[in-house]
Design an enzyme around this catalytic site. Structure first.
Site, PDB file in Angstrom:
ATOM      1  N   LYS A  28      23.886 -40.516 -28.874  1.00 29.60           N
ATOM      2  CA  LYS A  28      23.197 -40.707 -27.869  1.00 29.60           C
ATOM      3  C   LYS A  28      21.728 -39.729 -27.725  1.00 29.60           C
ATOM      4  CE  LYS A  28      25.558 -41.123 -24.068  1.00 29.60           C
ATOM      5  NZ  LYS A  28      25.416 -42.184 -23.084  1.00 29.60           N
ATOM      6  N   ARG A  98      26.491 -36.236 -20.148  1.00 24.34           N
ATOM      7  CA  ARG A  98      27.279 -37.190 -20.818  1.00 24.34           C
ATOM      8  C   ARG A  98      27.555 -36.673 -22.196  1.00 24.34           C
ATOM      9  NH1 ARG A  98      25.128 -42.205 -18.332  1.00 24.34           N
ATOM     10  NH2 ARG A  98      23.348 -41.775 -16.982  1.00 24.34           N
ATOM     11  N   GLY A 107      33.342 -45.016 -24.177  1.00 25.15           N
ATOM     12  CA  GLY A 107      34.397 -44.635 -23.127  1.00 25.15           C
ATOM     13  C   GLY A 107      35.482 -43.877 -23.249  1.00 25.15           C
ATOM     14  N   MET A 109      35.275 -40.636 -24.161  1.00 21.15           N
ATOM     15  CA  MET A 109      35.014 -39.190 -23.635  1.00 21.15           C
ATOM     16  C   MET A 109      34.403 -39.264 -22.392  1.00 21.15           C
ATOM     17  SD  MET A 109      33.941 -37.465 -27.120  1.00 21.15           S
ATOM     18  CE  MET A 109      32.432 -38.412 -27.726  1.00 21.15           C
ATOM     19  N   ARG A 365      21.448 -47.688 -28.713  1.00 21.99           N
ATOM     20  CA  ARG A 365      22.108 -47.512 -29.987  1.00 21.99           C
ATOM     21  C   ARG A 365      22.280 -48.739 -30.604  1.00 21.99           C
ATOM     22  NH1 ARG A 365      27.670 -46.099 -26.808  1.00 21.99           N
ATOM     23  NH2 ARG A 365      28.128 -48.143 -25.951  1.00 21.99           N
ATOM     24  N   HIS A 483      34.053 -51.336 -21.271  1.00 23.76           N
ATOM     25  CA  HIS A 483      34.458 -50.717 -22.536  1.00 23.76           C
ATOM     26  C   HIS A 483      35.358 -51.649 -23.279  1.00 23.76           C
ATOM     27  CE1 HIS A 483      32.974 -46.905 -20.435  1.00 23.76           C
ATOM     28  NE2 HIS A 483      32.136 -47.157 -21.150  1.00 23.76           N
ATOM     29  N   SER A 790      44.808 -52.067 -67.131  1.00 27.00           N
ATOM     30  CA  SER A 790      44.738 -52.706 -65.828  1.00 27.00           C
ATOM     31  C   SER A 790      45.631 -51.791 -65.007  1.00 27.00           C
ATOM     32  CB  SER A 790      45.070 -54.194 -65.648  1.00 27.00           C
ATOM     33  OG  SER A 790      44.922 -54.395 -64.170  1.00 27.00           O
ATOM     34  N   CYS A 857      44.894 -53.991 -60.526  1.00 28.98           N
ATOM     35  CA  CYS A 857      45.574 -55.139 -59.831  1.00 28.98           C
ATOM     36  C   CYS A 857      46.306 -54.701 -58.955  1.00 28.98           C
ATOM     37  CB  CYS A 857      45.803 -56.064 -61.055  1.00 28.98           C
ATOM     38  SG  CYS A 857      47.148 -55.119 -62.000  1.00 28.98           S
ATOM     39  N   TYR A 877      36.247 -54.740 -63.240  1.00 31.23           N
ATOM     40  CA  TYR A 877      36.486 -55.562 -62.259  1.00 31.23           C
ATOM     41  C   TYR A 877      37.664 -55.100 -61.512  1.00 31.23           C
ATOM     42  CZ  TYR A 877      40.873 -56.651 -64.915  1.00 31.23           C
ATOM     43  OH  TYR A 877      42.276 -56.862 -65.582  1.00 31.23           O
TER      44      TYR A 877
HETATM   45  C1  PEP Z   1      51.327 -52.200 -59.813  1.00 37.30           C
HETATM   46  O1  PEP Z   1      52.233 -51.583 -60.133  1.00 37.30           O
HETATM   47  O2  PEP Z   1      50.040 -51.830 -59.319  1.00 37.30           O
HETATM   48  C2  PEP Z   1      51.120 -53.978 -60.093  1.00 37.30           C
HETATM   49  C3  PEP Z   1      50.351 -54.604 -59.830  1.00 37.30           C
HETATM   50  O3  PEP Z   1      52.470 -54.228 -60.505  1.00 37.30           O
HETATM   51  P1  PEP Z   1      53.603 -54.702 -59.426  1.00 37.30           P
HETATM   52  O4  PEP Z   1      53.057 -54.691 -58.061  1.00 37.30           O
HETATM   53  O5  PEP Z   1      53.887 -56.194 -59.836  1.00 37.30           O
HETATM   54  O6  PEP Z   1      54.714 -53.527 -59.843  1.00 37.30           O
END
Ligand code: PEP
Ligand code: MG
Length: 902
Positions: A28, A98, A107, A109, A365, A483, A790, A857, A877
């Site tokens: 502000k 303010r 809202g 504070m 803002r 708010h 991975s 993963c 990835y």
């Molecule tokens: C992991 O451990 O991150 C994984 C992807 O394998 P899972 O969840 O099947 O153990």
């Protein structure tokens, strides 16, 4: 040591700060300075810095040295610019105090207006304004706010339900109005207000044991102190937890000359958005109230008028717009809108006051918006050349995108229902849930995973935790800029406010709509995009298929460097993920074919395999299983149409697959030609004390090479038939020799399959998951055997912290509350610990294999901050569940753009 500069002036002839100083001046304060700099009409004032707030708390709730002197000097700046004097009996200046943190906390504070009114200054102000009613109205507001904010909340007093001083004074006001038959606050006469002020002061003394201060300077210091303290108020702390705002930022205090929207019918106050914050439409959208102060608009106690004809709605279309009533001021405000959008290149949320036909800007803002609005504005502003492509990508947050993919009420189902009441469409999407009447119940229900609709008379920033926990919110009072609406919109939560026809009794837990009564046993469905309410449960559906979204995602893909794959184990999931833009499968968990639909037969074979006592029995069971594994893999490979697919070798928690039902045990015993008692014995032998660290993953393929062999044959044959090159991944490894062992089997099987299928060579890749800290530390050795890595960050997090991934719920809340950890590491990568192992592994792996392909993963692969970390680590990835693929794509693009900007 030179004194720190704690105070910055703005407006008049001296503006010391600017828009870029948000960290020090708060949002502000910085924007007030910026508006003053670009020549917009800002009432003069000064900002006490966030640093002062931090030092105040460090100092044991005492103002640091130098502040008093600097405030006194800055006050002179306002006095000079306004030609008035603070505390002066003849020509008194009034100010507002303010809050304003770095990032907006609507809202959460406190604010005190009309500071400086006392028995000494009241007569002077009356003589000057010739408006006694106005002065006493301003005084009763000061008393109400000051007693609430400074004398009660800042003192840490926690009154019993309904006993808060503000509630008591509100009730006295309502009682008087009722007695006199008044409809609105504006009906109160001078005599009413005078006697009310006296009664208020007595009630304050009685309740809080202290006199309301009758001295301007005492009020100012009280106000500044209370705003500082409100940084650590309950609701502000709760909001910060949810929004991830650090506790050590502190709030600034903005002290600004008062301008009055309550000086009569040529005065007004309002809030507006330079574009519609719910839809993103390029329409000036706002609300205003004649003869009122700012708090009246945000508190939602009176239905505000529409700003213009184009944006009036059901609730306010009978009220006069500013466009019609004051066309020249409206035109001036439109000019401000244009100046601001051109200057900030964004949609702004503004607050303004008109004092006797003169326009003043009190705040601007960058405005909070729904996911839909964020997307539409980004694409529109790109077209208008207000922003470039990179900026457009940065304008939609991963959470907002998530919201765009969220459910709405199914229009077909909705058509068959009757709308039981209407309110304002404050937060988008659809919500279905059981009714609850307070925040505590909402939080308790959400903990149990139950969807609830929180129904309140009006929401109050104190309800913030309940609002977060509820699936949807419905209130009787409040406008689009109240708010509740702001907060919900920011979270993309379904919310309907100002449903004036409902009667809520929060204490008794009763909701009345059109003669019908609903309790916490009943369900409601909300269409937050239209403001419609239904009784019972209406079906919901997905809200994707938006052409603007498709174009936006094209833009996103232009900038990201990370690829985005998906975790999918069925052809159906693979299809969905491809539609969301997945560029391959990063994790195909073979064992998922043993759960759910069509799993009966393969599960039976698996059980036979698990309970086999001899290699012969096992090989026979595996032979039966092989055809299921092959056809399962083939279906998914086909669905992925040649995109890369990483298939993980079995990683089953063995004991989970042993049947416990007698009938199933009997069936299995018969198939194996053994007694049922023998099944129990073999099952007993499989029992492990710590199965997560037990006989799982590659360990199974070491003890039973025939299990790996079967899978490898199924994978290679399926891939050959489909014409793709499979990536075979070995799970739960901790040593390169495990991979070597599996590779030897694979090479033999590949040669056999090549011979059987009459091909010269079978192409495939072999890699490993990195799920055990030892594997990360030995990454250079692992990479000699593995062509890709991975990161299985579910297990890697479990084994790095020693926190069970299945049982963290028991202590996580306490760890978060005590700030021992910053976030659930199973949701967001712990960059300093687990992240360190990732860094070691990436460097180690690539030191021996330059082109080592590396992905992630674990569940974190679809979470915005974790994706940004993966970008930073130079991963190839991320892989996540199908619905999170677009979010990961966006987070990856934003990480790349942010890096370029550095
Ligand atoms: C992991 O451990 O991150 C994984 C992807 O394998 P899972 O969840 O099947 O153990
Ligand atoms: Mg794992």
């Amino acid at each position: 040591m030179a004194e720190k500069k704690y105070v910055y002036t703005f407006g008049g002839d001296k503006t010391e700060g600017e828009g870029a100083m948000k960290n020090l001046l708060g949002g502000k304060g910085a924007n007030l300075a910026e508006m003053a700099k670009i020549g917009l009409p800002v009432p003069p004032g000064f900002t006490v810095t966030t640093e002062c707030c931090v030092d105040y708390f460090k100092n044991g709730n005492k103002l640091p040295a130098g502040v008093e002197k600097q405030v006194t000097t800055a006050l002179k700046h306002i006095e000079k610019a306004m030609g008035m004097k603070f505390g002066d009996p003849k020509n008194p200046l009034l100010v507002s105090c303010r809050s304003g943190a770095r990032s907006s906390m609507p809202g959460m504070m406190e604010t005190v207006l009309n500071v400086g009114l006392s028995s000494k200054t009241i007569p002077g102000l009356i003589a000057k304004t010739k408006n006694e009613r106005f002065v006493y109205d301003a005084y009763r507001r000061l008393i109400m706010m000051y007693s609430d904010v400074v004398m009660e909340k800042a003192e840490g007093i926690e009154p019993a339900e309904g006993k808060a001083i503000r509630r008591q004074l509100d009730a006295m006001l309502d009682e008087l109005k009722e007695k006199k038959g008044y409809k609105s606050d504006t009906d109160l006469t001078v005599a009413d207000l005078k006697s009310l002020c006296e009664k208020f002061k007595k009630q304050i003394k009685k309740t809080l044991g202290r006199e309301f201060p009758d001295d301007s300077m005492a009020q100012l210091w009280g106000g500044i102190g209370a705003v500082l303290k409100s940084w650590n108020g309950k609701k502000a702390v709760a909001y910060r937890r949810i929004e991830g705002i650090p506790d050590d930022w502190g709030t600034a205090v903005n002290v600004q000359s008062m301008v009055f929207g309550n000086m009569g019918d040529t005065s007004a106050t309002g809030v507006a958005f330079t574009r519609d914050p719910a839809t993103g439409d390029n329409k000036f959208y706002g609300e205003w109230l004649i003869n009122a102060q700012g708090e009246d608009v945000v508190a939602g106690t009176r239905t505000p008028n529409p700003l213009n004809e184009a944006t009036s709605n059901e609730q306010n279309k009978h009220l006069k717009s500013m466009e019609k009533l004051y066309p020249s001021i409206y035109k001036q405000l439109c000019g401000v809108r244009e100046t601001l959008e051109k200057h900030y290149h964004d949609m702004l949320d503004i607050e303004f006051t008109i004092q006797e036909k003169k326009l003043f800007m009190l705040q601007c803002r960058v405005g909070k918006r729904t996911g839909t609005a964020a997307l539409n504005m980004a694409m529109d502003m790109l077209k208008e050349k207000l922003i470039d492509e990179k900026e457009a990508v940065m304008r939609v947050s991963p959470t907002q995108l998530d919201e765009l993919l969220h459910p709405i009420l199914d229009p077909k189902a909705e058509k068959k229902q009757t709308v039981i009441t209407k309110g304002l469409p404050a937060g988008p999407g659809g919500a279905v849930g059981r009714i609850v009447f307070n925040s505590t119940e909402a939080v308790a229900a959400a903990k149990k995973g139950e969807a609830v609709i929180m129904v309140r008379e009006e929401t109050n920033p104190e309800d913030v935790e309940g609002m977060r926990a509820a699936t949807g919110i419905l209130t009787a009072r409040g406008g689009m800029t109240s708010h509740a609406a702001l907060v919900c919109r920011g979270w993309g939560k379904c919310c309907i406010v100002g449903a004036g026809a409902i009667a809520v009794d929060e204490v008794k837990g009763v909701l009345k709509i059109g003669g019908k009564t609903y309790t916490s046993k009943d369900y409601l469905s909300l269409n937050g995009s239209r403001g419609w309410v239904y009784a019972g449960k209406v079906a919901t559906m997905d809200s994707s298929e938006n052409p603007k979204l498709k174009n936006f995602m094209k833009l996103v893909d232009k900038f990201r460097k990370l690829q985005v794959r998906t975790n999918a184990d069925t052809a159906a999931d693979a299809e969905v993920a491809r539609k969301f833009g997945a560029e391959g499968i990063g994790l195909f968990r073979t064992e998922h074919m043993f759960y759910g639909k069509n799993s009966e037969k393969p599960l039976f074979c698996l059980r036979k395999m698990i309970l086999s006592n001899t290699k012969e029995e096992r090989v026979a069971a595996l032979k039966e299983l092989e055809k299921y594994v092959k056809s399962d893999i083939k279906a998914t490979l086909t669905a992925m149409k040649g995109l890369p697919v990483t298939i993980r070798l079995l990683d089953p928690p063995l004991h989970e697959f042993v049947p416990s039902e007698p009938a199933k045990r009997k069936e299995l015993a018969d198939a194996l030609g053994i007694k049922v008692s023998e099944i129990a014995k073999r099952a007993e032998a499989l029992h492990e004390t710590n199965p997560m660290m037990g006989h799982r993953g590659v360990r199974l393929g070491i003890t039973y090479p025939e299990v790996s062999e079967m899978q490898m044959r199924a994978i290679l044959e399926a891939a050959l038939e489909v014409g793709s090159v499979p990536e075979i991944m070995v799970p739960v490894t901790c040593d390169p020799r495990e991979i070597k062992f599996q590779k030897a089997i694979l090479e033999r099987v590949a040669a056999e399959v090549a011979k059987k299928k009459k091909v010269a060579k079978i192409e495939y890749k072999v890699g490993t998951m990195i799920e055990i800290p030892r594997a990360a530390i030995l990454a250079d050795e692992m990479a000699k055997e593995a062509e890709f890595f991975s990161f299985g960050t579910n297990d890697l997090t479990q084994m790095t912290f020693g926190f069970s991934r299945d049982d963290i719920g028991g202590f996580l809340p306490e760890y978060l509350d005590q700030k021992i950890i910053d976030a659930d590491p199973f949701q967001t990568i712990d960059t300093v610990g687990v992240g360190r192992l990732i860094e070691i592994a990436v460097k180690g792996g690539r030191s021996v294999r330059k082109n080592l392909k590396v992905g992630i993963c674990g569940e974190q692969g679809g979470e915005g901050k974790s994706v940004a970390f993966c970008h930073k680590m130079g991963l190839n990835y991320v892989s996540c569940s199908p619905f999170r693929v677009p979010i990961a794509r966006l987070a990856a693009a934003q990480a790349a753009i942010a890096e370029g900007r550095k």
